[in-house]
Design a protein around this motif. Structure first.
Motif, PDB file in Angstrom:
ATOM      1  N   MET A   1       0.907  -1.321  -0.243  1.00 38.17           N
ATOM      2  CA  MET A   1      -0.058   0.087  -0.071  1.00 38.17           C
ATOM      3  C   MET A   1       0.756   1.325   0.030  1.00 38.17           C
ATOM      4  SD  MET A   1      -2.952   1.217   2.798  1.00 38.17           S
ATOM      5  CE  MET A   1      -4.013  -0.516   2.501  1.00 38.17           C
ATOM      6  N   GLU A  22      -7.511   7.373   4.636  1.00 36.52           N
ATOM      7  CA  GLU A  22      -7.629   6.405   3.578  1.00 36.52           C
ATOM      8  C   GLU A  22      -8.005   6.651   2.212  1.00 36.52           C
ATOM      9  OE1 GLU A  22      -8.960   2.356   6.005  1.00 36.52           O
ATOM     10  OE2 GLU A  22     -10.578   3.647   5.206  1.00 36.52           O
ATOM     11  N   PHE A  24      -9.248   5.663  -1.567  1.00 35.71           N
ATOM     12  CA  PHE A  24      -9.762   4.404  -2.284  1.00 35.71           C
ATOM     13  C   PHE A  24      -9.406   4.560  -3.442  1.00 35.71           C
ATOM     14  CE2 PHE A  24     -12.235   5.510   1.676  1.00 35.71           C
ATOM     15  CZ  PHE A  24     -12.523   4.177   2.253  1.00 35.71           C
ATOM     16  N   ASN A  25      -9.688   3.317  -4.234  1.00 39.42           N
ATOM     17  CA  ASN A  25      -9.699   3.192  -5.622  1.00 39.42           C
ATOM     18  C   ASN A  25     -11.366   3.154  -5.806  1.00 39.42           C
ATOM     19  OD1 ASN A  25     -10.272   2.085  -8.273  1.00 39.42           O
ATOM     20  ND2 ASN A  25      -8.712   0.767  -8.053  1.00 39.42           N
ATOM     21  N   THR A  28     -13.095   0.034  -7.439  1.00 38.71           N
ATOM     22  CA  THR A  28     -13.070  -1.268  -6.844  1.00 38.71           C
ATOM     23  C   THR A  28     -13.688  -1.206  -5.408  1.00 38.71           C
ATOM     24  OG1 THR A  28     -10.895  -1.235  -6.122  1.00 38.71           O
ATOM     25  CG2 THR A  28     -11.351  -2.126  -8.218  1.00 38.71           C
ATOM     26  N   ALA A  30     -11.617  -0.603  -3.063  1.00 38.01           N
ATOM     27  CA  ALA A  30     -10.573  -0.969  -2.164  1.00 38.01           C
ATOM     28  C   ALA A  30      -9.802   0.391  -1.643  1.00 38.01           C
ATOM     29  CB  ALA A  30      -9.766  -2.031  -2.994  1.00 38.01           C
ATOM     30  N   VAL A  31      -9.124  -0.023  -0.479  1.00 39.21           N
ATOM     31  CA  VAL A  31      -8.147   1.298  -0.020  1.00 39.21           C
ATOM     32  C   VAL A  31      -6.816   0.936  -0.852  1.00 39.21           C
ATOM     33  CG1 VAL A  31      -6.879   2.141   1.868  1.00 39.21           C
ATOM     34  CG2 VAL A  31      -9.174   1.211   2.283  1.00 39.21           C
ATOM     35  N   GLN A  32      -6.424   2.020  -1.754  1.00 39.42           N
ATOM     36  CA  GLN A  32      -5.258   1.735  -2.374  1.00 39.42           C
ATOM     37  C   GLN A  32      -3.941   2.494  -1.612  1.00 39.42           C
ATOM     38  OE1 GLN A  32      -4.659   4.282  -5.765  1.00 39.42           O
ATOM     39  NE2 GLN A  32      -6.658   5.159  -5.723  1.00 39.42           N
ATOM     40  N   TYR A 359     -17.182  -5.276 -10.781  1.00 39.52           N
ATOM     41  CA  TYR A 359     -16.605  -4.186  -9.779  1.00 39.52           C
ATOM     42  C   TYR A 359     -18.086  -3.568  -9.001  1.00 39.52           C
ATOM     43  CZ  TYR A 359     -12.923  -3.905 -13.046  1.00 39.52           C
ATOM     44  OH  TYR A 359     -11.668  -4.152 -13.821  1.00 39.52           O
ATOM     45  N   ASN A 361     -18.405  -3.742  -6.005  1.00 45.71           N
ATOM     46  CA  ASN A 361     -18.100  -3.190  -4.893  1.00 45.71           C
ATOM     47  C   ASN A 361     -17.604  -1.469  -5.013  1.00 45.71           C
ATOM     48  OD1 ASN A 361     -18.608  -4.953  -2.853  1.00 45.71           O
ATOM     49  ND2 ASN A 361     -16.454  -5.817  -3.254  1.00 45.71           N
TER      50      ASN A 361
END
Length: 498
Positions: A1, A22, A24-25, A28, A30-32, A359, A361
């Motif tokens: 990360m 955080e 995010f992306n 997706t 998700a935390v990037q 995708y 989420n």
């Protein structure tokens, strides 16, 4: 990360506060990455660096400062794709829109390249007997910008481009939601030849904002964000003696007259309402058709148009728009859609529940359309900041003018018509700061200025153009005489220019 750091005194600086946000992306969910959130001491370090840099930078002549801006422009242009991809990956706007974000910022950098002309003062020879009067513009010192998530390249460049060109040093506090591009811009400014400390980036949240507002060595603050926070920044900043421009929210209207080119107007309205997932302060979330026939036609045309829209990954070149920036913002938009339903507006198209295969989420919302929206409704009065278009019907041009004129926000407005007289009257009378005539998003070019009215802007100086030069400089006026021989007693009275 990835770890996203501050950029202070020409170098990447890891956070010391122990607090992180955080990133995010949005595609997706998700935390990037994690981004450091500054403490007041880290803001102090950035200001100390900026103070050192500004003392020498202000002495650099305007032509040489302009050369640095020219080189910065060249470097950004050479890395346009890299910056657009980085921006898109954190914000969620499609790559083409991300390129536009960078390019509109560069437009102001181009204007800043003309700083030798913009800094010129005025001169009067012979204002009195042997007396000349002239003025000069001088930088304020250390200034700061607090910028939003929706334009992480454009709005920082709107601010620091002019501020640095006229001789200030700059503290940038970008949004913690998409903080990488501002750091990259600061690195390129250093590479372009600006001394270290001329542009510092401090990542953070309200703690960093308050530290900026309270710091005695920061002389001016420029802000773009929501109206409630803009009001806070303006009140707090001016209370500590700073010059402040604080741009707030918007509820921009598109007035549609019966004689408009409906085919073109539909494309303009749909693009302005849903482009960048509606996350623009100059988006067009309200259309006001005048007359029942115009209302029915635009409803059907917009509905047909949005059924063809492709919502997709930010990296998909065929997508018209991508995901919104965070899950929390997605929930906020969906909550507003439900409020509209509860208030009795007709939900013609419902974008909630949109899922992109593979995708699921991601932070995606489909285009939504309301009809029968009334001015008393909360969803009309407040800024939704998402891919939601509302139809508010009017019977006359007079009624249509009254809607944006009476709204709490006054950022932008557009009218669609072939009638020059109606357009001229509308532009003259409407109580809004920026007007488009058959232009759905009336953001002025860089050598004019950007600024709304009412709760869309706090402070009396707009962004970029010559208003930007005025905001980041102070005027000094000199009255000069070179006498010969003894003088009479006139020095004991108020001088006149007789």
């Amino acid at each position: 990360m990835r770890d996203i750091t501050h950029f202070i005194d020409g170098a990447s600086v890891a956070g010391t506060s122990g607090r992180y946000g955080e990133v995010f992306n949005p595609n997706t969910g998700a935390v990037q990455a994690k981004v450091a959130l500054a403490s007041p001491s880290e803001v102090d370090s950035a200001v100390a660096s900026a103070l050192r840099a500004q003392q020498t930078w202000a002495l650099v002549n305007p032509q040489r400062r302009a050369r640095v801006m020219f080189e910065f422009k060249r470097l950004v242009e050479a890395r346009l794709e890299e910056l657009a991809e980085l921006l898109s990956s954190e914000h969620g706007k499609v790559i083409a829109d991300a390129r536009g974000d960078v390019q509109r910022g560069l437009d102001v950098i181009e204007f800043a390249c003309g700083v030798p002309h913009a800094m010129k003062g005025e001169y009067t020879e012979g204002a009195g007997p042997g007396i000349d009067v002239y003025s000069m513009r001088q930088p304020l010192g250390v200034v700061a910008g607090i910028t939003p998530f929706n334009f992480p390249a454009m709005i920082p460049m709107w601010m620091f481009g002019i501020a640095i060109a006229v001789g200030n040093s700059f503290i940038l506090k970008p949004s913690e939601k998409d903080p990488s591009v501002p750091v990259r811009l600061a690195e390129l400014m250093l590479e372009a030849g600006a001394p270290k400390g001329v542009l510092n980036v401090v990542q953070g949240d309200k703690t960093a904002v308050d530290a900026i507002l309270n710091h005695p060595d920061i002389k001016a603050v420029s802000f773009v964000g929501s109206s409630d926070i803009a009001a806070y920044v303006y009140a707090h900043g001016t209370a500590t003696g700073k010059r402040v421009q604080a741009m707030g929210g918007a509820k921009n209207h598109g007035i549609l007259l019966p004689d408009a080119d409906f085919e073109q107007a539909t494309k303009d309205i749909v693009g302005a309402a849903y482009g960048s997932a509606g996350e623009r302060c100059m988006a067009l979330p309200v259309v006001v058709p005048v007359g029942r026939k115009a209302a029915e036609e635009i409803r059907e045309r917009v509905l047909a148009e949005i059924e063809t829209l492709k919502v997709g990954l930010s990296t998909d070149p065929a997508a018209q728009y991508g995901p919104v920036v965070t899950a929390a913002h997605k929930t906020r938009i969906e909550d507003y859609i439900q409020i509209g339903v509860d208030e009795g507006a007709e939900l013609v198209a419902d974008g909630r529940g949109f899922k992109l295969q593979g995708y699921e989420n991601g932070f995606f919302i489909g285009p939504s359309l309301f009809d029968g929206v009334k001015p008393s409704m909360r969803t009309y009065q407040e800024e939704i900041f998402g891919p939601v278009l509302q139809i508010v019907r009017a019977e006359t041009l007079e009624e249509a003018i009254a809607l944006p004129s009476g709204h709490q926000y006054g950022n932008g407005v557009a009218i669609f018509t072939r009638n020059g007289r109606a357009a001229r009257e509308f532009a003259s009378r409407v109580n809004v700061g920026m007007v488009g005539i058959n232009v759905p998003i009336p953001v002025p070019v860089a050598y004019h200025t950007f600024g709304g009215w009412k709760r869309s802007a706090f402070g009396d100086i707009n962004q970029h153009g010559m208003e930007g030069v005025r905001f980041y400089t102070k005027t000094k006026t000199v009255t000069a005489r070179w006498p010969e021989g003894a003088q009479d007693d006139s020095a004991f009275v108020i001088p006149t220019m007789q």
